[in-house]
Design a protein around this motif. Structure first.
Motif, PDB file in Angstrom:
ATOM      1  N   SER A  23      -8.725  -0.226  -5.967  1.00 44.27           N
ATOM      2  CA  SER A  23      -9.838  -1.024  -5.452  1.00 44.27           C
ATOM      3  C   SER A  23      -9.469  -1.632  -4.098  1.00 44.27           C
ATOM      4  O   SER A  23     -10.269  -1.631  -3.152  1.00 44.27           O
ATOM      5  N   TYR A  24      -8.258  -2.147  -3.984  1.00 43.63           N
ATOM      6  CA  TYR A  24      -7.733  -2.680  -2.723  1.00 43.63           C
ATOM      7  C   TYR A  24      -7.755  -1.589  -1.649  1.00 43.63           C
ATOM      8  O   TYR A  24      -8.182  -1.821  -0.520  1.00 43.63           O
ATOM      9  N   ALA A  25      -7.323  -0.392  -2.019  1.00 43.57           N
ATOM     10  CA  ALA A  25      -7.280   0.715  -1.061  1.00 43.57           C
ATOM     11  C   ALA A  25      -8.674   1.072  -0.574  1.00 43.57           C
ATOM     12  O   ALA A  25      -8.871   1.357   0.611  1.00 43.57           O
ATOM     13  N   SER A  26      -9.652   1.030  -1.464  1.00 45.00           N
ATOM     14  CA  SER A  26     -11.008   1.392  -1.046  1.00 45.00           C
ATOM     15  C   SER A  26     -11.598   0.338  -0.105  1.00 45.00           C
ATOM     16  O   SER A  26     -12.396   0.669   0.767  1.00 45.00           O
ATOM     17  N   ARG A  27     -11.189  -0.913  -0.258  1.00 49.00           N
ATOM     18  CA  ARG A  27     -11.685  -1.983   0.630  1.00 49.00           C
ATOM     19  C   ARG A  27     -10.964  -1.985   1.974  1.00 49.00           C
ATOM     20  O   ARG A  27     -11.533  -2.402   2.978  1.00 49.00           O
ATOM     21  N   THR A  28      -9.718  -1.586   1.983  1.00 51.40           N
ATOM     22  CA  THR A  28      -8.892  -1.715   3.192  1.00 51.40           C
ATOM     23  C   THR A  28      -8.615  -0.392   3.892  1.00 51.40           C
ATOM     24  O   THR A  28      -8.026  -0.373   4.959  1.00 51.40           O
ATOM     25  N   ASP A  29      -8.995   0.723   3.272  1.00 47.60           N
ATOM     26  CA  ASP A  29      -8.761   2.059   3.807  1.00 47.60           C
ATOM     27  C   ASP A  29      -7.268   2.386   3.923  1.00 47.60           C
ATOM     28  O   ASP A  29      -6.840   3.065   4.850  1.00 47.60           O
ATOM     29  N   TYR A  30      -6.472   1.878   2.988  1.00 45.03           N
ATOM     30  CA  TYR A  30      -5.051   2.227   2.931  1.00 45.03           C
ATOM     31  C   TYR A  30      -4.843   3.337   1.916  1.00 45.03           C
ATOM     32  O   TYR A  30      -5.556   3.417   0.913  1.00 45.03           O
ATOM     33  N   ASP A  31      -3.844   4.156   2.148  1.00 44.12           N
ATOM     34  CA  ASP A  31      -3.457   5.197   1.201  1.00 44.12           C
ATOM     35  C   ASP A  31      -2.392   4.605   0.279  1.00 44.12           C
ATOM     36  O   ASP A  31      -1.297   4.275   0.734  1.00 44.12           O
ATOM     37  N   VAL A  32      -2.722   4.456  -0.993  1.00 50.23           N
ATOM     38  CA  VAL A  32      -1.797   3.811  -1.935  1.00 50.23           C
ATOM     39  C   VAL A  32      -1.294   4.764  -3.013  1.00 50.23           C
ATOM     40  O   VAL A  32      -0.574   4.346  -3.921  1.00 50.23           O
ATOM     41  N   GLU A  33      -1.639   6.037  -2.905  1.00 47.00           N
ATOM     42  CA  GLU A  33      -1.241   6.998  -3.929  1.00 47.00           C
ATOM     43  C   GLU A  33       0.279   7.057  -4.103  1.00 47.00           C
ATOM     44  O   GLU A  33       0.779   7.114  -5.227  1.00 47.00           O
TER      45      GLU A  33
ATOM     46  N   VAL B  64      10.170  -7.195 -21.436  1.00 49.02           N
ATOM     47  CA  VAL B  64       9.716  -5.896 -20.960  1.00 49.02           C
ATOM     48  C   VAL B  64       9.487  -6.022 -19.454  1.00 49.02           C
ATOM     49  O   VAL B  64       8.807  -6.937 -19.002  1.00 49.02           O
ATOM     50  N   THR B  65      10.075  -5.103 -18.698  1.00 48.04           N
ATOM     51  CA  THR B  65       9.982  -5.131 -17.240  1.00 48.04           C
ATOM     52  C   THR B  65       9.479  -3.773 -16.754  1.00 48.04           C
ATOM     53  O   THR B  65       9.896  -2.737 -17.274  1.00 48.04           O
ATOM     54  N   TRP B  66       8.595  -3.796 -15.773  1.00 52.35           N
ATOM     55  CA  TRP B  66       8.132  -2.561 -15.148  1.00 52.35           C
ATOM     56  C   TRP B  66       8.051  -2.782 -13.653  1.00 52.35           C
ATOM     57  O   TRP B  66       7.920  -3.898 -13.186  1.00 52.35           O
ATOM     58  N   ARG B  67       8.164  -1.665 -12.888  1.00 55.36           N
ATOM     59  CA  ARG B  67       8.233  -1.836 -11.435  1.00 55.36           C
ATOM     60  C   ARG B  67       7.738  -0.584 -10.700  1.00 55.36           C
ATOM     61  O   ARG B  67       7.651   0.484 -11.269  1.00 55.36           O
ATOM     62  N   TRP B  68       7.477  -0.816  -9.428  1.00 55.18           N
ATOM     63  CA  TRP B  68       7.110   0.247  -8.491  1.00 55.18           C
ATOM     64  C   TRP B  68       8.183   0.252  -7.409  1.00 55.18           C
ATOM     65  O   TRP B  68       8.474  -0.775  -6.793  1.00 55.18           O
ATOM     66  N   ASP B  69       8.772   1.422  -7.149  1.00 57.15           N
ATOM     67  CA  ASP B  69       9.906   1.519  -6.232  1.00 57.15           C
ATOM     68  C   ASP B  69       9.557   1.858  -4.793  1.00 57.15           C
ATOM     69  O   ASP B  69      10.447   1.923  -3.955  1.00 57.15           O
ATOM     70  N   HIS B  70       8.312   2.103  -4.482  1.00 56.39           N
ATOM     71  CA  HIS B  70       7.947   2.443  -3.105  1.00 56.39           C
ATOM     72  C   HIS B  70       8.261   1.250  -2.197  1.00 56.39           C
ATOM     73  O   HIS B  70       7.944   0.109  -2.537  1.00 56.39           O
ATOM     74  N   PRO B  71       8.876   1.486  -1.038  1.00 56.76           N
ATOM     75  CA  PRO B  71       9.228   0.368  -0.150  1.00 56.76           C
ATOM     76  C   PRO B  71       8.041  -0.486   0.282  1.00 56.76           C
ATOM     77  O   PRO B  71       8.200  -1.669   0.565  1.00 56.76           O
ATOM     78  N   ALA B  72       6.837   0.071   0.304  1.00 59.00           N
ATOM     79  CA  ALA B  72       5.670  -0.707   0.730  1.00 59.00           C
ATOM     80  C   ALA B  72       5.001  -1.457  -0.421  1.00 59.00           C
ATOM     81  O   ALA B  72       4.121  -2.279  -0.188  1.00 59.00           O
ATOM     82  N   ALA B  73       5.421  -1.202  -1.658  1.00 58.58           N
ATOM     83  CA  ALA B  73       4.742  -1.801  -2.818  1.00 58.58           C
ATOM     84  C   ALA B  73       4.734  -3.324  -2.751  1.00 58.58           C
ATOM     85  O   ALA B  73       3.703  -3.960  -2.977  1.00 58.58           O
ATOM     86  N   VAL B  74       5.857  -3.902  -2.458  1.00 51.14           N
ATOM     87  CA  VAL B  74       5.937  -5.361  -2.424  1.00 51.14           C
ATOM     88  C   VAL B  74       5.072  -5.937  -1.305  1.00 51.14           C
ATOM     89  O   VAL B  74       4.462  -6.993  -1.465  1.00 51.14           O
TER      90      VAL B  74
END
Length: 158
Positions: A49-59, A79-89
Motif C-alpha cells: 500500500s505504501y509503494a502504491s502511494r509513493t511509487d517505490y518498488d518494494v518487491e 518469536v522474532t522475524w525480520r527483513w534483511d534488505h538494506p532499505a527495509a529499515v
C-alpha cells in the motif's frame, strides 16, 4: 523493532506457565496458518500500500523476509522475524532529506530525466546512466510496515 543498518525486525514475547506457553507457541508458529505468518502478510500488505502511494518498488524488500526464529524456554517464548534488505529499515522508519555520497562515484539509472540530463549522460533502459560524486534526495516517508504486522498480532492474541 530493530533500527540497525541492515534489518527491520519485530519480536513478540509471551510468558507464563508451561501450558500457556505451549498454546502460544502452537498459535504463533505451529498451526497450519500461524499467527506470525499472518502478521507478516499484514506487514507486506502495508508495504505494498505504501509503494502504491509513493511509487517505490518494494518487491525486493518483501522478498528479503528472512523467516521466523523461535526462542523457547519453560516459562516463555519469543518469536522474532525480520527483513534483511538494506532499505527495509529506511522504508519502515522513513528518512529526512539527505545527501548520498559516492565511494568514490554513484551510478544509477534516472528514469524519465529532463532533457538537460539526457544531454549529459548516456541513454540506458528507460532513462540515462548517471555518474556523480553525490546526490541530494528527498527523505522517505515512514511506512511502519513492521509495526502494522506487530500491532495486528497483538490485537489477535489479546
Amino acid at each position: 523493532m530493530s533500527t540497525g543498518d541492515t534489518t527491520a525486525s519485530a519480536s513478540f514475547t509471551i510468558g507464563g506457565p508451561e501450558p500457556l506457553v505451549d498454546d502460544a507457541e502452537r498459535r504463533l508458529v505451529g498451526e497450519a496458518n500461524p499467527l506470525v505468518y499472518q502478521a507478516v502478510r499484514v506487514s507486506h500488505g502495508t508495504l505494498r500500500s505504501y509503494a502504491s502511494r509513493t511509487d517505490y518498488d518494494v518487491e525486493s524488500i518483501e522478498d528479503s523476509f528472512a523467516g521466523v526464529e523461535v526462542d523457547r524456554t519453560d516459562t516463555g517464548i519469543t518469536v522474532t522475524w525480520r527483513w534483511d534488505h538494506p532499505a527495509a529499515v529506511f522504508m519502515n522508519n522513513g528518512t529526512s532529506d539527505h545527501t548520498i555520497h559516492g565511494d568514490p562515484v554513484l551510478s544509477f539509472i534516472w528514469e524519465d530525466p529532463p532533457a538537460s540530463a539526457r544531454e549529459r549522460w548516456p541513454d540506458e533502459g528507460d532513462g540515462v546512466r548517471v555518474f556523480t560524486d553525490e546526490v541530494s534526495v528527498s527523505g522517505l516517508p515512514q511506512s511502519r510496515f513492521v509495526q502494522a504486522g506487530l500491532e495486528w498480532l497483538r490485537q489477535e492474541v489479546s
